[in-house]
Design a protein around this motif. Structure first.
Motif, PDB file in Angstrom:
ATOM      1  N   LEU A  30       0.836  -1.204   0.000  1.00 25.86           N
ATOM      2  CA  LEU A  30       0.000   0.000   0.000  1.00 25.86           C
ATOM      3  C   LEU A  30       0.869   1.252   0.000  1.00 25.86           C
ATOM      4  O   LEU A  30       0.648   2.185  -0.794  1.00 25.86           O
ATOM      5  CB  LEU A  30      -0.925   0.012   1.212  1.00 25.86           C
ATOM      6  N   LEU A  31       1.880   1.275   0.878  1.00 22.39           N
ATOM      7  CA  LEU A  31       2.748   2.447   0.940  1.00 22.39           C
ATOM      8  C   LEU A  31       3.527   2.607  -0.373  1.00 22.39           C
ATOM      9  O   LEU A  31       3.686   3.724  -0.872  1.00 22.39           O
ATOM     10  CB  LEU A  31       3.715   2.344   2.117  1.00 22.39           C
ATOM     11  N   GLY A  32       3.971   1.493  -0.936  1.00 21.07           N
ATOM     12  CA  GLY A  32       4.668   1.556  -2.218  1.00 21.07           C
ATOM     13  C   GLY A  32       3.793   2.191  -3.288  1.00 21.07           C
ATOM     14  O   GLY A  32       4.260   3.027  -4.076  1.00 21.07           O
ATOM     15  N   ARG A  33       2.527   1.824  -3.302  1.00 16.76           N
ATOM     16  CA  ARG A  33       1.598   2.398  -4.290  1.00 16.76           C
ATOM     17  C   ARG A  33       1.375   3.892  -4.039  1.00 16.76           C
ATOM     18  O   ARG A  33       1.310   4.689  -4.978  1.00 16.76           O
ATOM     19  CB  ARG A  33       0.272   1.632  -4.248  1.00 16.76           C
ATOM     20  N   GLN A  34       1.271   4.283  -2.779  1.00 16.40           N
ATOM     21  CA  GLN A  34       1.102   5.694  -2.452  1.00 16.40           C
ATOM     22  C   GLN A  34       2.331   6.499  -2.885  1.00 16.40           C
ATOM     23  O   GLN A  34       2.212   7.604  -3.421  1.00 16.40           O
ATOM     24  CB  GLN A  34       0.855   5.858  -0.952  1.00 16.40           C
ATOM     25  N   LEU A  35       3.512   5.922  -2.662  1.00 10.27           N
ATOM     26  CA  LEU A  35       4.746   6.603  -3.069  1.00 10.27           C
ATOM     27  C   LEU A  35       4.845   6.692  -4.595  1.00 10.27           C
ATOM     28  O   LEU A  35       5.335   7.687  -5.135  1.00 10.27           O
ATOM     29  CB  LEU A  35       5.959   5.874  -2.488  1.00 10.27           C
TER      30      LEU A  35
END
Length: 199
Positions: free
Chosen positions: A153-158
Motif C-alpha cells: 500500500l505504501l509503495g503504491r502511495q509513493l
C-alpha cells in the motif's frame, strides 16, 4: 547512417545509434509530433534502414520505451542504493534524483506515461505498466525495509507521488515540485514506519 569506406557494418551498433538518436527526438517532440520521413532525416538514416532494424515506427517506439524504462529504473535504483542502508535516506535519494531531472532543460515528463497517453495501444500500455511496476518494486522494497505495516500500500502511495510530481513538474512548473514531493514521501514513510513498528 553513412558507413565510412573500408569499414564494416555492425547491425547492433547501427540499431543502438538509431535508438539513441530517435529517443531524443521522440521524447522532445512526442510520438505523434514527427513523421517517419522527418524522423529519418533527423536521425540520419533511410526509411529502409529504420524499417530493417525496427520493422515499423511503432517497433522503434516500443524499443525506445523499453530501453528508456530500463535506463531510468536502473538510475533510480542506483541512486537509492548509493544512499546507504537507511530506507529514509534511500527514499530521499529517489526524490532528490527526480528533482534534479525536473530541472533539466530537456525534461518533458515521464516518457512512458506520455506514450501511453498518446498511443492507446496494448504494446505501449504493456511497456508503461512494466515501467510503473519497476518503480513500484523499488518503492515497496523501501517501505518493507522501513518496517511499514502494509508495504504494498505504501509503495503504491509513493508511486502516486512520483508520477504525480512528474506530471506537475512537466505541466505546472518545476519550482519546488521535487522538494515538495520529497517532503510528502518522507512524511508518509515516517508515519508508516511508526505504525508498523519500524525505526
Amino acid at each position: 547512417m553513412p558507413v565510412p569506406k573500408g569499414s564494416t557494418i555492425d547491425p547492433e551498433r547501427t540499431r543502438a545509434a538509431i535508438l539513441e538518436a530517435a529517443t531524443t527526438v521522440l521524447y522532445e517532440r512526442g510520438l505523434d509530433g514527427v513523421g517517419v520521413a522527418e524522423l529519418c532525416a533527423l536521425v540520419g538514416v533511410s526509411k529502409e534502414t529504420l524499417y530493417r532494424h525496427f520493422g515499423t515506427k511503432d517497433g522503434l517506439v516500443e524499443a525506445m520505451l523499453r530501453a528508456r524504462s530500463e535506463r531510468v529504473s536502473r538510475w533510480l535504483a542506483e541512486a537509492a542504493a548509493a544512499a546507504g542502508d537507511d530506507p529514509h535516506d534511500q527514499l530521499a535519494a529517489v526524490f532528490d534524483t527526480l528533482g534534479e531531472w525536473y530541472e533539466d532543460p530537456a525534461f518533458r515528463g515521464c516518457a512512458m506515461v506520455n506514450a501511453a497517453t498518446q498511443h492507446h495501444v496494448e504494446a505501449v500500455r504493456a511497456v508503461t505498466t512494466r515501467h510503473l511496476d519497476r518503480y513500484l518494486d523499488l518503492l515497496t522494497g523501501i517501505a518493507e525495509r522501513a518496517g511499514a505495516a502494509d508495504p504494498p500500500l505504501l509503495g503504491r502511495q509513493l508511486l502516486m507521488l512520483v508520477e504525480g510530481a512528474t506530471v506537475v513538474a512537466a505541466h505546472h512548473g518545476t519550482a519546488g515540485t521535487g522538494e515538495q514531493a520529497r517532503q510528502a514521501a518522507l512524511a508518509l514513510l515516517s508515519a508508516a514506519a511508526r505504525t508498523g513498528g519500524g525505526d
